[in-house]
Design an enzyme around this catalytic site. Structure first.
Site, mmCIF file in Angstrom:
data_model
loop_
_atom_site.group_PDB
_atom_site.id
_atom_site.type_symbol
_atom_site.label_atom_id
_atom_site.label_comp_id
_atom_site.label_asym_id
_atom_site.label_seq_id
_atom_site.Cartn_x
_atom_site.Cartn_y
_atom_site.Cartn_z
ATOM 1 N N ARG A 100 -22.186 -17.481 2.658
ATOM 2 C CA ARG A 100 -22.526 -16.120 3.641
ATOM 3 C C ARG A 100 -22.309 -14.835 2.863
ATOM 4 N NH1 ARG A 100 -21.196 -17.186 9.815
ATOM 5 N NH2 ARG A 100 -19.541 -17.640 9.280
ATOM 6 N N TYR A 155 -10.056 -11.066 10.751
ATOM 7 C CA TYR A 155 -9.334 -12.017 10.467
ATOM 8 C C TYR A 155 -8.087 -12.610 9.154
ATOM 9 C CZ TYR A 155 -11.242 -15.608 14.306
ATOM 10 O OH TYR A 155 -11.809 -16.219 15.054
ATOM 11 N N ARG A 158 -18.584 -10.640 17.939
ATOM 12 C CA ARG A 158 -18.152 -12.008 19.026
ATOM 13 C C ARG A 158 -19.772 -11.804 19.493
ATOM 14 N NH1 ARG A 158 -14.295 -15.499 17.546
ATOM 15 N NH2 ARG A 158 -12.727 -13.870 16.751
ATOM 16 N N GLU A 161 -15.571 -25.972 22.128
ATOM 17 C CA GLU A 161 -16.932 -24.391 21.828
ATOM 18 C C GLU A 161 -17.626 -23.898 23.038
ATOM 19 O OE1 GLU A 161 -16.424 -22.849 17.851
ATOM 20 O OE2 GLU A 161 -18.429 -22.225 17.934
HETATM 21 C C1 3EB Z 1 -13.677 -18.404 16.101
HETATM 22 O O1 3EB Z 1 -13.361 -17.760 16.799
HETATM 23 C C2 3EB Z 1 -14.447 -19.884 16.121
HETATM 24 O O2 3EB Z 1 -18.258 -18.731 11.346
HETATM 25 O O3 3EB Z 1 -20.623 -17.930 12.316
HETATM 26 C C3 3EB Z 1 -17.413 -19.115 15.986
HETATM 27 C C4 3EB Z 1 -18.747 -18.555 16.041
HETATM 28 C C5 3EB Z 1 -16.513 -19.570 15.038
HETATM 29 C C6 3EB Z 1 -19.061 -18.063 14.967
HETATM 30 C C7 3EB Z 1 -18.937 -18.129 12.362
HETATM 31 C C8 3EB Z 1 -17.096 -19.234 13.930
HETATM 32 C C9 3EB Z 1 -18.411 -18.780 13.232
HETATM 33 O O4 3EB Z 1 -13.067 -18.031 15.217
HETATM 34 C C10 3EB Z 1 -15.650 -19.969 14.976
#
Ligand code: 3EB
Length: 343
Positions: free
Chosen positions: A156, A210, A223, A330
């Site tokens: 991606r 991250y 987010r 989730e």
């Molecule tokens: C997180 O907070 C949980 O890879 O597009 C949440 C929303 C999560 C989107 C993505 C991954 C994705 O990391 C995982």
């Protein structure tokens, strides 16, 4: 009947959808991997997602409506409908049908999907991704020396970079979940002619920052994304889990993970209300999809959500694997807030 104003989301049964015959549909997602039933216009894009609806196996249509007439189109494998200002599209690519030379089949499928999505948006003059839903078969399985979710993240990121997109900051809200083994990679999305406002969660490290312990290539998502239309605000809340900072909390405790997830969503709503003039987002006006890793956990999760959301919440429960092995639940959500006429 209330005339819809701007973008609208409904979760309905196939029968309710056929009875309504909405002329302003942008696109649909179906769960359980069912084919769109007869009665659904042939040129409505339908993302067929292979995740089971809980409890049992009811059929649910997620219907996105524009509140104005929409036009169909197609670009490579992307089917879409659009208005002057926004576009819904979907694409499915089967890993068994891609030629993977240098990387895994999932890497190649992901790269193709994102390349075709970006090419569609560029040729359609709707370049800004607002919200993306990604469903990958066997998301937690290892192959080629790494977890498939991490392969997806790498591909991606490469594809978005190659298409001239940002990799941090101005990046869409998203969800990335597991789907049934041997199902295709399914991605659907909303995009706009103009950029939305991207919102981060003060309780969480931005996913695109991250640390490397979660993979060599960070997930590219915000987010939340906030879309301002003439008479309404829409907040697209990404898949949200029991993560504070960058760590998973309450490992093994589904109820506590659910409460932490709700605290994260409340923090995001507060942040959206702070950054968006005139917004009044609140927990009781959300439409949610709740992803449950282990179906027997459903009652525990439902009990937590009942006390937080009250009784007329619009909630769809789906069985899906979540992108970290230690996460059991989730929640993603869409929130609508009307704007005053002079807003
Ligand atoms: C997180 O907070 C949980 O890879 O597009 C949440 C929303 C999560 C989107 C993505 C991954 C994705 O990391 C995982």
């Amino acid at each position: 009947m209330r005339a819809p104003v701007g973008l609208h989301l409904e979760y309905v049964s196939p029968a309710a959808y056929q009875a309504a015959r909405w002329g302003d549909v942008l696109g649909i997602a179906t769960f359980n991997g069912t084919r769109a039933a007869a009665g659904c216009a042939a040129d409505v894009p339908v993302a067929q997602v292979s995740t089971s609806v809980l409890p049992g196996s009811a059929h649910v249509y997620e219907v996105w409506r524009a509140g104005e007439p929409t036009e169909p189109g197609r670009h490579e494998r992307v089917a879409f409908r659009r208005t002057a200002d926004m576009l819904f599209g979907c694409i499915a690519v089967d890993e068994a049908e891609v030629r993977a030379a240098a990387h895994s089949a999932l890497h190649e499928a992901t790269a193709q999907v994102y390349r075709e999505i970006c090419a569609t948006l560029d040729t359609q003059g709707c370049p800004h991704l607002l919200r993306v839903w990604n469903y990958l078969p066997d998301i937690n399985r290892d192959s080629h020396g790494t977890e498939r979710y991490r392969q997806f993240n790498r591909a991606r990121q490469h594809a978005l970079r190659a298409s001239g997109r940002a990799l941090a900051g101005n990046v869409p809200a998203a969800s990335a979940l597991g789907a049934a083994g041997a199902s295709p990679l399914v991605v659907y999305f909303l995009a706009g002619r103009t950029a939305p406002i991207f919102v981060e969660n003060p309780r969480q490290v931005s996913a695109y920052h991250y640390p490397r312990q979660y993979g060599s290539h960070s997930p590219v998502f915000s987010r939340a994304a906030l879309l301002r239309q003439r008479a309404s605000l829409t907040l697209f809340i990404s898949g949200t889990a029991s993560i504070v900072g960058h760590r998973s909390l309450h490992v093994g405790d589904t109820a506590a993970q659910t409460r932490e997830t709700l605290a994260n969503i409340e923090a995001l709503l507060a942040e959206a209300n702070r950054v968006a003039c005139g917004a009044h987002f609140s927990l009781d006006a959300l439409a949610c999809k709740v992803y449950v890793r282990r179906p027997p956990d459903l009652p525990v999760i439902q009990a937590e959500l009942a006390s937080a959301f009250g009784t007329d919440a619009r909630i769809v429960y789906l069985q899906a694997d979540i992108c970290r092995q230690d996460l059991l639940v989730e929640i993603e959500a869409t929130a609508m807030s009307p704007l005053a006429a002079n807003g």
